[in-house]
Design an enzyme around this catalytic site. Structure first.
Site, short mmCIF file in Angstrom:
data_model
loop_
_atom_site.label_atom_id
_atom_site.label_comp_id
_atom_site.label_asym_id
_atom_site.label_seq_id
_atom_site.Cartn_x
_atom_site.Cartn_y
_atom_site.Cartn_z
CB ILE A 95 -0.99 0.02 1.19
CG1 ILE A 95 -0.26 -0.09 2.53
CG2 ILE A 95 -2.02 -1.10 1.05
CD1 ILE A 95 -1.20 -0.03 3.75
CG ASP A 96 -0.10 4.42 -2.62
OD1 ASP A 96 0.55 3.60 -3.27
OD2 ASP A 96 -1.10 5.03 -3.06
CB VAL A 97 4.65 6.26 1.50
CG1 VAL A 97 4.19 7.47 0.69
CG2 VAL A 97 5.43 6.70 2.72
NE ARG A 131 -2.97 8.69 -3.79
CZ ARG A 131 -1.65 8.88 -3.72
NH1 ARG A 131 -0.83 7.84 -3.61
NH2 ARG A 131 -1.16 10.10 -3.78
CB THR A 190 -2.37 3.95 1.91
OG1 THR A 190 -2.60 4.76 0.75
CG2 THR A 190 -3.59 3.08 2.16
#
Length: 289
Positions: free
Chosen positions: A126-128, A227, A130
């Site tokens: 998952i994104d930094v 996103r 998130t």
């Protein structure tokens, strides 16, 4: 050195060891160096398995990331799986195994402290910025099986997000292909030349200030998919500066890996986990409900 012990069930009765490997989607390269024992007798991939046999697999493995001595928020653990809650502002993994400061470094430290000498195998990212659930496989069969489930979209991952703007319907499907941005690195865009990307959404709660709390399920797993899709349809996630989100209420994208649902590949147990929203997202929902 790592190992795995399995008691053979009726499912694999009278099948070869290689059939069991194929069931778990273990490729030839990964299975090549495994030592196989059936009822303590050294065996090979072509040996026949019988119900109640004890299969013991031994293979070379060790902790392979630098440890970082910080608290790890563990949601679930058994001898095959580790499921944790990632905080905002932290990468899942570094760009080289010598670097530090990421989630896998926290896992490395935990494995060191608990004498689990196994490599760190995250099943997804998952994104930094998130938050929420990240799943790690501990043994070679569990990891291979679940990575295949994720690839085939039978491993359910649901997210919660807070976005702005009006929706035509309270639930629906966003189906637009996603490609690399032409001019900005690490940014994606909707493009007819992109890869297929399908996002399911449902508005859980309509909030004041034209905000919405949405439950989101990914049918595909493109980078930044939620996103990009929400921004494209005119409902950007708040805090998401990269995709035109309002940053007045939050300094990061309001996106949380909320729920996983799958069958445990070894125990056949139904695993259903929910991870509560982080404080910053809860405060916004409570303030504008």
């Amino acid at each position: 050195m790592a190992n795995l012990t399995l008691k053979i069930t009726e499912k694999f009765n009278n099948l070869k060891v290689i059939d069991l490997f194929n069931y778990f989607h273990l490729g030839k390269e990964k299975s090549k160096s495994i030592k196989i024992f059936i009822n303590d007798v050294l065996s090979n991939k072509n040996n026949i398995l019988h119900a109640e046999d004890i299969l013991f697999l031994e293979y070379e493995e060790e902790i392979d990331f630098v440890p970082l001595d910080k608290k790890l928020d563990i949601l679930y653990e058994d001898e095959h799986l580790l499921i944790v809650n990632k905080p905002a502002g932290m990468l899942v993994h570094p760009d080289s195994k010598e670097k530090n400061g990421t989630l896998v470094n926290l896992v490395s430290n935990y494995y060191h402290k608990t004498n689990q000498n196994i490599s760190i195998k995250y099943l997804h990212r998952i994104d930094v910025d998130t938050t929420g659930i990240v799943v790690f496989g501990k043994d070679i069969l569990t990891t291979s099986y679940l990575m295949n489930e994720i690839s085939n979209h039978t491993f359910v991952r649901n997210y919660l997000c807070i976005c702005s703007g009006n929706f035509a319907k309270n639930e629906g499907i966003i189906d637009f292909p996603i490609a690399e941005h032409r001019y900005i690195s690490n940014k994606k865009r909707v493009s007819p030349t992109g890869k297929p990307a399908i996002t399911h959404y449902k508005i859980v709660k309509k909030l004041k200030k034209n905000l919405n709390l949405c439950l989101v399920r990914l049918e595909t797993g493109r980078t930044h998919q939620i996103r990009v899709h929400f921004s494209y349809i005119g409902n950007p996630l708040i805090g998401d500066k990269l995709y035109n989100g309002n940053t007045n209420l939050l300094s990061r994208q309001a996106l949380h890996s909320y729920e996983v649902d799958f069958m445990h590949p070894i125990t056949n147990e139904h695993i259903h986990l929910i991870c509560d929203m982080p404080k910053d997202m809860k405060e916004i929902v409570d303030k504008y409900k």
